[in-house]
Design a protein around this motif. Structure first.
Motif, PDB file in Angstrom:
ATOM      1  N   ALA A  92      22.508 -79.589 -13.349  1.00 56.09           N
ATOM      2  CA  ALA A  92      21.537 -78.608 -12.890  1.00 56.09           C
ATOM      3  C   ALA A  92      20.136 -79.091 -13.261  1.00 56.09           C
ATOM      4  O   ALA A  92      19.973 -80.058 -14.017  1.00 56.09           O
ATOM      5  N   VAL A  93      19.143 -78.392 -12.733  1.00 50.48           N
ATOM      6  CA  VAL A  93      17.742 -78.730 -13.002  1.00 50.48           C
ATOM      7  C   VAL A  93      17.084 -77.536 -13.677  1.00 50.48           C
ATOM      8  O   VAL A  93      17.353 -76.382 -13.338  1.00 50.48           O
ATOM      9  N   ALA A  94      16.206 -77.822 -14.671  1.00 46.65           N
ATOM     10  CA  ALA A  94      15.495 -76.748 -15.365  1.00 46.65           C
ATOM     11  C   ALA A  94      14.077 -77.189 -15.691  1.00 46.65           C
ATOM     12  O   ALA A  94      13.780 -78.395 -15.742  1.00 46.65           O
ATOM     13  N   ASP A  95      13.201 -76.229 -15.906  1.00 47.33           N
ATOM     14  CA  ASP A  95      11.829 -76.533 -16.320  1.00 47.33           C
ATOM     15  C   ASP A  95      11.844 -77.039 -17.758  1.00 47.33           C
ATOM     16  O   ASP A  95      12.427 -76.409 -18.655  1.00 47.33           O
ATOM     17  N   ALA A  96      11.177 -78.147 -17.995  1.00 51.48           N
ATOM     18  CA  ALA A  96      11.184 -78.773 -19.313  1.00 51.48           C
ATOM     19  C   ALA A  96      10.593 -77.853 -20.380  1.00 51.48           C
ATOM     20  O   ALA A  96      11.058 -77.828 -21.527  1.00 51.48           O
ATOM     21  N   THR A  97       9.584 -77.065 -20.023  1.00 50.79           N
ATOM     22  CA  THR A  97       8.915 -76.210 -21.016  1.00 50.79           C
ATOM     23  C   THR A  97       9.735 -74.980 -21.381  1.00 50.79           C
ATOM     24  O   THR A  97       9.411 -74.293 -22.348  1.00 50.79           O
ATOM     25  N   ALA A  98      10.776 -74.695 -20.601  1.00 50.69           N
ATOM     26  CA  ALA A  98      11.559 -73.484 -20.835  1.00 50.69           C
ATOM     27  C   ALA A  98      12.874 -73.750 -21.557  1.00 50.69           C
ATOM     28  O   ALA A  98      13.679 -72.828 -21.737  1.00 50.69           O
ATOM     29  N   LEU A  99      13.105 -74.971 -21.988  1.00 45.76           N
ATOM     30  CA  LEU A  99      14.344 -75.287 -22.697  1.00 45.76           C
ATOM     31  C   LEU A  99      14.310 -74.697 -24.104  1.00 45.76           C
ATOM     32  O   LEU A  99      13.281 -74.732 -24.781  1.00 45.76           O
ATOM     33  N   ARG A 100      15.449 -74.162 -24.551  1.00 48.17           N
ATOM     34  CA  ARG A 100      15.572 -73.629 -25.915  1.00 48.17           C
ATOM     35  C   ARG A 100      16.702 -74.369 -26.614  1.00 48.17           C
ATOM     36  O   ARG A 100      17.760 -74.629 -26.008  1.00 48.17           O
ATOM     37  N   ASP A 101      16.509 -74.688 -27.872  1.00 53.63           N
ATOM     38  CA  ASP A 101      17.558 -75.383 -28.623  1.00 53.63           C
ATOM     39  C   ASP A 101      18.784 -74.496 -28.756  1.00 53.63           C
ATOM     40  O   ASP A 101      18.684 -73.321 -29.122  1.00 53.63           O
ATOM     41  N   ALA A 102      19.944 -75.031 -28.458  1.00 61.50           N
ATOM     42  CA  ALA A 102      21.194 -74.279 -28.594  1.00 61.50           C
ATOM     43  C   ALA A 102      21.515 -74.109 -30.075  1.00 61.50           C
ATOM     44  O   ALA A 102      21.476 -75.078 -30.833  1.00 61.50           O
ATOM     45  N   PRO A 103      21.827 -72.895 -30.528  1.00 63.57           N
ATOM     46  CA  PRO A 103      22.133 -72.667 -31.945  1.00 63.57           C
ATOM     47  C   PRO A 103      23.357 -73.447 -32.406  1.00 63.57           C
ATOM     48  O   PRO A 103      24.387 -73.474 -31.724  1.00 63.57           O
ATOM     49  N   ASP A 104      23.243 -74.089 -33.557  1.00 66.21           N
ATOM     50  CA  ASP A 104      24.359 -74.859 -34.102  1.00 66.21           C
ATOM     51  C   ASP A 104      25.554 -73.973 -34.431  1.00 66.21           C
ATOM     52  O   ASP A 104      26.700 -74.438 -34.446  1.00 66.21           O
ATOM     53  N   ALA A 105      25.298 -72.686 -34.691  1.00 57.16           N
ATOM     54  CA  ALA A 105      26.367 -71.778 -35.109  1.00 57.16           C
ATOM     55  C   ALA A 105      27.289 -71.390 -33.961  1.00 57.16           C
ATOM     56  O   ALA A 105      28.350 -70.800 -34.191  1.00 57.16           O
ATOM     57  N   LEU A 106      26.899 -71.705 -32.723  1.00 51.46           N
ATOM     58  CA  LEU A 106      27.654 -71.263 -31.549  1.00 51.46           C
ATOM     59  C   LEU A 106      28.147 -72.448 -30.741  1.00 51.46           C
ATOM     60  O   LEU A 106      27.478 -73.486 -30.661  1.00 51.46           O
ATOM     61  N   ASP A 107      29.321 -72.299 -30.116  1.00 54.89           N
ATOM     62  CA  ASP A 107      29.790 -73.339 -29.220  1.00 54.89           C
ATOM     63  C   ASP A 107      29.042 -73.228 -27.892  1.00 54.89           C
ATOM     64  O   ASP A 107      28.165 -72.366 -27.716  1.00 54.89           O
ATOM     65  N   ASP A 108      29.375 -74.103 -26.950  1.00 52.59           N
ATOM     66  CA  ASP A 108      28.596 -74.172 -25.716  1.00 52.59           C
ATOM     67  C   ASP A 108      28.594 -72.854 -24.934  1.00 52.59           C
ATOM     68  O   ASP A 108      27.545 -72.379 -24.489  1.00 52.59           O
ATOM     69  N   ALA A 109      29.762 -72.255 -24.756  1.00 56.71           N
ATOM     70  CA  ALA A 109      29.846 -71.013 -23.991  1.00 56.71           C
ATOM     71  C   ALA A 109      29.120 -69.879 -24.699  1.00 56.71           C
ATOM     72  O   ALA A 109      28.422 -69.075 -24.070  1.00 56.71           O
ATOM     73  N   GLU A 110      29.270 -69.796 -26.009  1.00 50.43           N
ATOM     74  CA  GLU A 110      28.580 -68.762 -26.785  1.00 50.43           C
ATOM     75  C   GLU A 110      27.072 -68.963 -26.753  1.00 50.43           C
ATOM     76  O   GLU A 110      26.305 -67.998 -26.649  1.00 50.43           O
ATOM     77  N   ALA A 111      26.646 -70.224 -26.841  1.00 46.70           N
ATOM     78  CA  ALA A 111      25.214 -70.517 -26.817  1.00 46.70           C
ATOM     79  C   ALA A 111      24.592 -70.100 -25.495  1.00 46.70           C
ATOM     80  O   ALA A 111      23.506 -69.499 -25.451  1.00 46.70           O
ATOM     81  N   ALA A 112      25.272 -70.417 -24.382  1.00 47.30           N
ATOM     82  CA  ALA A 112      24.754 -70.012 -23.072  1.00 47.30           C
ATOM     83  C   ALA A 112      24.644 -68.494 -22.981  1.00 47.30           C
ATOM     84  O   ALA A 112      23.693 -67.953 -22.421  1.00 47.30           O
ATOM     85  N   ALA A 113      25.602 -67.795 -23.571  1.00 46.41           N
ATOM     86  CA  ALA A 113      25.638 -66.326 -23.514  1.00 46.41           C
ATOM     87  C   ALA A 113      24.604 -65.672 -24.412  1.00 46.41           C
ATOM     88  O   ALA A 113      24.360 -64.473 -24.312  1.00 46.41           O
ATOM     89  N   LEU A 114      23.996 -66.432 -25.312  1.00 47.45           N
ATOM     90  CA  LEU A 114      22.982 -65.860 -26.203  1.00 47.45           C
ATOM     91  C   LEU A 114      21.648 -65.682 -25.489  1.00 47.45           C
ATOM     92  O   LEU A 114      20.716 -65.121 -26.044  1.00 47.45           O
ATOM     93  N   HIS A 115      21.559 -66.136 -24.267  1.00 46.86           N
ATOM     94  CA  HIS A 115      20.258 -66.182 -23.603  1.00 46.86           C
ATOM     95  C   HIS A 115      19.907 -64.885 -22.863  1.00 46.86           C
ATOM     96  O   HIS A 115      19.319 -63.985 -23.443  1.00 46.86           O
ATOM     97  N   ILE A 116      20.301 -64.748 -21.607  1.00 45.24           N
ATOM     98  CA  ILE A 116      19.816 -63.627 -20.796  1.00 45.24           C
ATOM     99  C   ILE A 116      20.200 -62.272 -21.379  1.00 45.24           C
ATOM    100  O   ILE A 116      19.358 -61.396 -21.573  1.00 45.24           O
ATOM    101  N   GLY A 117      21.503 -62.079 -21.675  1.00 47.10           N
ATOM    102  CA  GLY A 117      21.960 -60.785 -22.164  1.00 47.10           C
ATOM    103  C   GLY A 117      21.344 -60.397 -23.494  1.00 47.10           C
ATOM    104  O   GLY A 117      20.938 -59.242 -23.702  1.00 47.10           O
ATOM    105  N   TYR A 118      21.247 -61.345 -24.410  1.00 41.70           N
ATOM    106  CA  TYR A 118      20.705 -61.040 -25.739  1.00 41.70           C
ATOM    107  C   TYR A 118      19.188 -60.948 -25.725  1.00 41.70           C
ATOM    108  O   TYR A 118      18.600 -60.126 -26.437  1.00 41.70           O
TER     109      TYR A 118
END
Length: 325
Positions: free
Chosen positions: A91-117
């Motif tokens: 996929a493609v994303a804006d470079a300035t909008a990237l957020r570091d994925a939390p080490d405490a979460l796996d990939d699916a959990e990390a993705a889910a921490l975004h819009i809903g949270y």
């Protein structure tokens, strides 16, 4: 690469097609991301139907939030730039909008921490000013958006009442930490909320459903309470009686989280830092109820659209933690 595409509007299970397509080419200020996990949101279904406020040109790939990997191996959370959404290998994303994925979460959990949270944090803290000791009522408490609000409410020290539909979702809401769970299919929601609050009502009501849920909210909101309007998953947009808000002294607050990305992006980053800290402390942990391979995305989006899932359903284009995709 493989990617799901929508060539015409309709139900996700009917119009999403898996195809072999060229990798997207990033534009100026954009980066190419390898998709590690993509979470399904209700707006993905609305986009397939042509009913979302954002209408990408056909054909497009749905998928509004991902955990991805940059070319230099950085693990990030991102909102893909449409029409190249997350239900694909890249996929493609804006470079300035990237957020570091939390080490405490796996990939699916990390993705889910975004819009809903992020939506929950802005709704409860920025808009409603939820305070410790207050009562929070969450509609659709076992869903992706609702489950995030439940955890954030508990982390803030609120007493949380969750409204759900069906025994299976009652169990999920209890596991999430709701102090009181109301099954709208079996109970009178208005009477149950008044009973749980001694007749006072809820200080903050978080409503991603609309329709009947909003009508119930207006009847159980406390003096100087706040109703946060997050969405209309129930399919009906209510027309509030403003004279009722006047005589009961309550506020109706709208929340469009996406606006903060352009109006106040620094606050979005601040929110991400707060959420990362909560995840590191174990105060929040996204509920990922299902992890499906890329080939199962269309069926999974349809089930989210039909309201039969709990928490988040994640699409895994690549194997995760050694598991076969």
């Amino acid at each position: 690469m493989q990617a799901w595409q929508v060539h015409e509007n309709g139900e996700p299970g009917e119009v999403m097609r898996l195809a072999e397509v060229a990798r997207p080419v990033p534009g100026e200020g954009q980066v190419l991301l390898k998709v590690r996990a993509a979470n399904i949101n209700f707006p993905d279904a609305l986009m397939c139907r042509g009913q979302y406020q954002v209408r990408p040109p056909l054909p497009f790939t749905p998928g509004l939030e991902i955990c991805g990997e940059t070319e230099d191996g950085r693990r990030v959370i991102a909102n893909p730039v449409l029409p190249y959404g997350g239900f694909a290998e890249y996929a493609v994303a804006d470079a300035t909008a990237l957020r570091d994925a939390p080490d405490a979460l796996d990939d699916a959990e990390a993705a889910a921490l975004h819009i809903g949270y992020q939506t929950g944090w802005f709704g409860l803290h920025r808009r409603a000013g939820l305070e410790a000791g207050e009562t929070l009522l969450v509609h659709a408490a076992a869903g992706g958006v609702g489950s995030a609000a439940v955890q954030l409410g508990k982390a803030a020290g609120a007493t949380v009442i969750g409204v759900v539909g069906g025994a299976a979702k009652v169990a999920v809401a209890r596991e999430l930490g709701c102090d009181v769970v109301i099954d709208r299919r079996e109970q009178d929601v208005i009477a149950a909320v008044k009973d749980a609050t001694g007749g006072r009502g809820a200080d903050v009501i978080y409503d991603p459903v609309g329709g009947q849920a909003y009508a119930q909210s207006a009847k159980v909101v406390a003096f100087e309470g706040r109703i946060v309007i997050v969405g209309f998953a129930g399919g009906t947009i209510p027309s509030p009686a403003l004279n009722h808000a006047l005589v009961k002294n309550y506020s109706i607050l709208g929340l469009h989280w996406g606006l903060y990305n352009t109006k106040n992006p620094k606050l979005v980053q601040h929110c991400h830092e707060q959420l990362t800290d909560l995840a590191a402390r174990g105060a929040v942990k996204p509920l990922v109820s299902e992890r499906v391979p890329l080939t199962g995305a269309a069926d999974a989006v349809q089930r989210v659209a039909d309201g039969v899932t709990t928490g988040r359903v994640a699409v895994l284009p690549v194997p995760q933690n050694g598991a076969a995709a």
